[in-house]
Design a protein around this motif. Structure first.
Motif, PDB file in Angstrom:
ATOM      1  N   THR A 548      19.445 -35.054 -49.446  1.00 30.71           N
ATOM      2  CA  THR A 548      19.544 -34.913 -48.246  1.00 30.71           C
ATOM      3  C   THR A 548      17.853 -35.451 -47.465  1.00 30.71           C
ATOM      4  O   THR A 548      16.939 -35.862 -48.308  1.00 30.71           O
ATOM      5  CB  THR A 548      19.738 -33.268 -47.495  1.00 30.71           C
ATOM      6  N   GLN A 549      17.778 -35.209 -46.600  1.00 26.64           N
ATOM      7  CA  GLN A 549      16.565 -35.931 -46.023  1.00 26.64           C
ATOM      8  C   GLN A 549      15.337 -34.405 -46.592  1.00 26.64           C
ATOM      9  O   GLN A 549      15.559 -33.873 -46.667  1.00 26.64           O
ATOM     10  CB  GLN A 549      16.550 -36.487 -44.038  1.00 26.64           C
ATOM     11  N   ALA A 550      14.562 -35.560 -46.039  1.00 25.72           N
ATOM     12  CA  ALA A 550      12.665 -34.630 -46.068  1.00 25.72           C
ATOM     13  C   ALA A 550      12.676 -33.479 -46.085  1.00 25.72           C
ATOM     14  O   ALA A 550      12.002 -32.465 -46.520  1.00 25.72           O
ATOM     15  CB  ALA A 550      11.212 -35.574 -45.877  1.00 25.72           C
ATOM     16  N   ASN A 551      13.410 -33.463 -44.493  1.00 24.17           N
ATOM     17  CA  ASN A 551      12.922 -31.958 -43.618  1.00 24.17           C
ATOM     18  C   ASN A 551      13.909 -30.822 -44.065  1.00 24.17           C
ATOM     19  O   ASN A 551      13.848 -29.780 -44.099  1.00 24.17           O
ATOM     20  CB  ASN A 551      12.929 -31.823 -42.231  1.00 24.17           C
ATOM     21  N   LEU A 552      15.060 -31.417 -45.083  1.00 19.46           N
ATOM     22  CA  LEU A 552      15.449 -30.776 -45.547  1.00 19.46           C
ATOM     23  C   LEU A 552      15.761 -30.355 -47.076  1.00 19.46           C
ATOM     24  O   LEU A 552      16.283 -29.728 -47.836  1.00 19.46           O
ATOM     25  CB  LEU A 552      17.703 -30.717 -45.222  1.00 19.46           C
ATOM     26  N   GLY A 553      14.706 -30.559 -47.863  1.00 24.61           N
ATOM     27  CA  GLY A 553      13.898 -30.481 -49.022  1.00 24.61           C
ATOM     28  C   GLY A 553      14.634 -31.934 -50.198  1.00 24.61           C
ATOM     29  O   GLY A 553      14.231 -31.559 -51.519  1.00 24.61           O
ATOM     30  N   CYS A 554      15.571 -32.563 -49.731  1.00 25.99           N
ATOM     31  CA  CYS A 554      16.025 -33.377 -50.653  1.00 25.99           C
ATOM     32  C   CYS A 554      16.610 -33.548 -52.118  1.00 25.99           C
ATOM     33  O   CYS A 554      16.865 -33.842 -52.394  1.00 25.99           O
ATOM     34  CB  CYS A 554      14.587 -34.483 -50.556  1.00 25.99           C
ATOM     35  N   ASP A 555      16.988 -32.110 -51.979  1.00 29.01           N
ATOM     36  CA  ASP A 555      18.536 -31.303 -52.768  1.00 29.01           C
ATOM     37  C   ASP A 555      19.832 -32.347 -52.836  1.00 29.01           C
ATOM     38  O   ASP A 555      19.630 -32.961 -51.669  1.00 29.01           O
ATOM     39  CB  ASP A 555      18.286 -30.137 -52.621  1.00 29.01           C
TER      40      ASP A 555
END
Ligand code: FES
Length: 563
Positions: A548-555
């Motif tokens: 996922t993108q940076a604002n979503l935590g990249c999990d």
């Protein structure tokens, strides 16, 4: 012997063949049935590796944990996971944080364990273990590696990363000889332990404690200090009690505990990487943290820990001043004080009596170093889903700035260009790096602290505005906008920026913009061609398909908790 049936008894204490076989094979380790029959089995999840100097002493720490486990009537089994050595791994440890989290989660789940002691330290090992432990939700306690001793060079204290970057800039500018650089190399990292500024490692280990997942006082003890082994022994004893009490990560890492962790991160002037990691850890527990949570808490939290890179001192000084417990005590009016921690006590009870021994290192809420926390969340036409800046480590006069962009599409070429004497930039230029995000890097590398151009360093200019969709090391400093989302490699607006466009940073109003009309940005993005994916197979492909993108935590999307 505990009255209730233990999880491990499903492995060792049933009538099926494999129960007998497991007991028999344990004899190959010299362990008799009496040693473990009916006793809690404790996994010691160790991120020790000779390719991770920060965690190099964790085998010794594990022995201290084992002592505590045996004392309390449990049975310890140490097991390895992959380790992520921050400065060794390419392209970036962040590419592998989720892999380590999966390794931790599945190693715990698959084995005959009733509880786990997790040993971590270097930047990504702490969030990866927190993510894995959160997903399994067996009783868990963390023992962190502790910061290394302060570096010293020619009578000066030397902080990992932070001062090393400054010294290397002097070398690049021709103000330091090869011999001096070689001598400096021997002075910067004097012991085992993680980086000893308030970088990502110190931030994340402090956050592990603030979440309630370590014994009080654990995070700040220097790695070589004997009190680290003592707290490891205590943690070994405590995990056995936690199994009896069925105290699980989901009962400790609550929504309120995450708000406490963000508050602590802001008061510490901690690493911007904590934003990404906390969102990911919370996601493993079905909790949604947003960038606005960080903004809201940052606005109300004074920055009080005078530790580099935002402040002056090093982690060893911070420990001698009282360490994280003093910060927690100062913050009690802003914390959810009834949150439980692994020792069974509340935040209030654990920290209310902490004493400060040096007020220049740890300030009070009434006399902070800055009225607000260390991380600002920005938005704007360049970052519709957000960006971050560590404004406490930035140049105050650059926090409101307008200047022409000089754009780099490629990190490797950028490093070569920055050495050019004829690079057409000056101190008003805004350096822009594209392709540094989760897909672009790949793996969201720490490229965001774009080195200063050599020609400007030679003129004595130490900072300028730099923006990217990459991260930066928590040990870094400067006026650096990071984590721009969505990233350029998937067609975020940063992809539209060209050399010469005017970039406008307005930190006070939380804006990062390019001075272009919306239709021009849209027109440029219509002709955007997505770069070829970095991986066509293997773990890299899995990463690119699910991160996922940076604002979503990249999990990975499939690792977040089910609804
Ligand atoms: Fe491991 Fe800095 S290199 S914490």
């Amino acid at each position: 012997m505990p009255a209730k049936r233990l999880r491990s008894q499903d492995w060792f204490d049933s009538l099926e063949y494999y129960s007998f076989a497991r007991r028999a094979y344990l004899r190959s380790e010299g362990i008799t049935r009496e040693a473990f029959h009916g006793k809690p089995v404790i996994g010691i999840c160790n991120s020790w590796s000779e390719l991770n100097h920060c965690n190099l002493h964790l085998r010794t720490v594990a022995e201290a944990v084992k002592r505590g486990v045996w004392q309390a009537g449990g049975v310890p089994f140490e097991f390895p996971t992959i380790s992520l050595g921050e400065v060794f791994m390419r392209p970036t440890t962040m590419l592998f944080r989720n892999l380590m989290a999966m390794d931790v989660e599945e190693s715990i789940r698959a084995n005959p364990l009733d509880g786990v002691v997790l040993l971590c330290g270097c930047d990504k090992t702490t969030p990866a273990q927190l993510m894995g432990a959160a997903s399994v939700d067996l009783p868990s306690i963390f023992v962190t590696a502790g910061p290394m001793l302060s570096g010293h060079y020619k009578g000066q204290d030397i902080g990992s990363g932070t001062d090393m970057r400054k010294i290397f800039d002097l070398y690049r500018a021709g103000e330091m000889s090869d011999e001096e650089l070689c001598e400096f190399e021997g002075c910067a990292a004097r012991s085992h332990g993680h980086c000893m500024v308030m970088g990502t490692a110190s931030t994340m280990t402090s956050i592990a404690e603030a979440l309630g997942m370590t014994l009080p006082g654990c995070a700040s003890i220097p790695a070589p200090d004997s009190r680290r082994l003592a707290i490891a022994e205590l943690s070994g004893r405590r995990i056995v009690e936690m199994i009896d009490q069925e105290l699980r990560p989901s009962q400790i890492m609550t929504r309120e505990a995450f708000e406490n962790a963000i508050t602590v991160e802001m008061a510490l002037g901690g690493s911007t990487n904590a934003v990404v990691h906390l969102i990911a850890i919370a996601g493993r527990l079905g909790l949604t943290l947003t960038l606005e949570d960080f903004h809201r808490i940052s606005k109300r939290t004074p920055y009080i820990a005078n530790v580099r890179p935002s402040g002056q001192y090093l982690m060893e000084d911070f420990f001698y001043a009282g360490g994280l417990p003093v910060v927690m005590r100062e913050l009690l009016p802003l914390l959810h004080t009834s949150c439980r921690t692994v020792n069974g006590g509340t935040i209030q009870k654990n920290y209310e009596s902490a004493e400060c021994w040096n007020r220049d290192v740890i300030r009070t809420l009434r006399e902070p170093l800055n009225a607000e926390g260390g991380t600002l969340i920005l938005y704007g036409n360049l970052a519709p889903d957000g960006a971050v800046i560590k404004h406490t480590a930035a140049s105050p006069d650059l926090l409101k700035h307008r200047g022409p962009a000089y754009v780099f599409d490629d990190h490797h070429h950028m490093l070569e260009d920055l050495m050019r004497d004829d690079l057409p930039v000056d101190e008003n230029t805004v350096l822009v790096l594209k392709n540094g995000g989760p897909h672009g890097g790949p793996g969201f590398p720490e490229w965001g602290h774009i080195p200063m151009p050599k020609k400007l360093l030679q003129r004595g200019i130490k900072d300028m505005v730099r923006i990217s969709d990459a991260r930066m090391s928590g040990t870094s400093f400067g006026t650096v906008v990071l984590h721009i989302a969505p990233e350029s490699a998937i067609g975020g607006p940063l992809a539209a920026v060209r050399t010469g466009d005017e970039i406008v940073l307005d930190a006070e109003n939380r804006r990062i913009d390019v001075a272009l009309p919306p239709e021009e940005i849209e027109s440029r993005l219509r002709s955007f061609v997505r770069p070829k994916p970095h991986y066509g197979r293997g773990y890299g492909k899995l990463f690119l398909e699910h991160v996922t993108q940076a604002n979503l935590g990249c999990d990975f999307d499939f690792l977040q908790a089910l609804e």
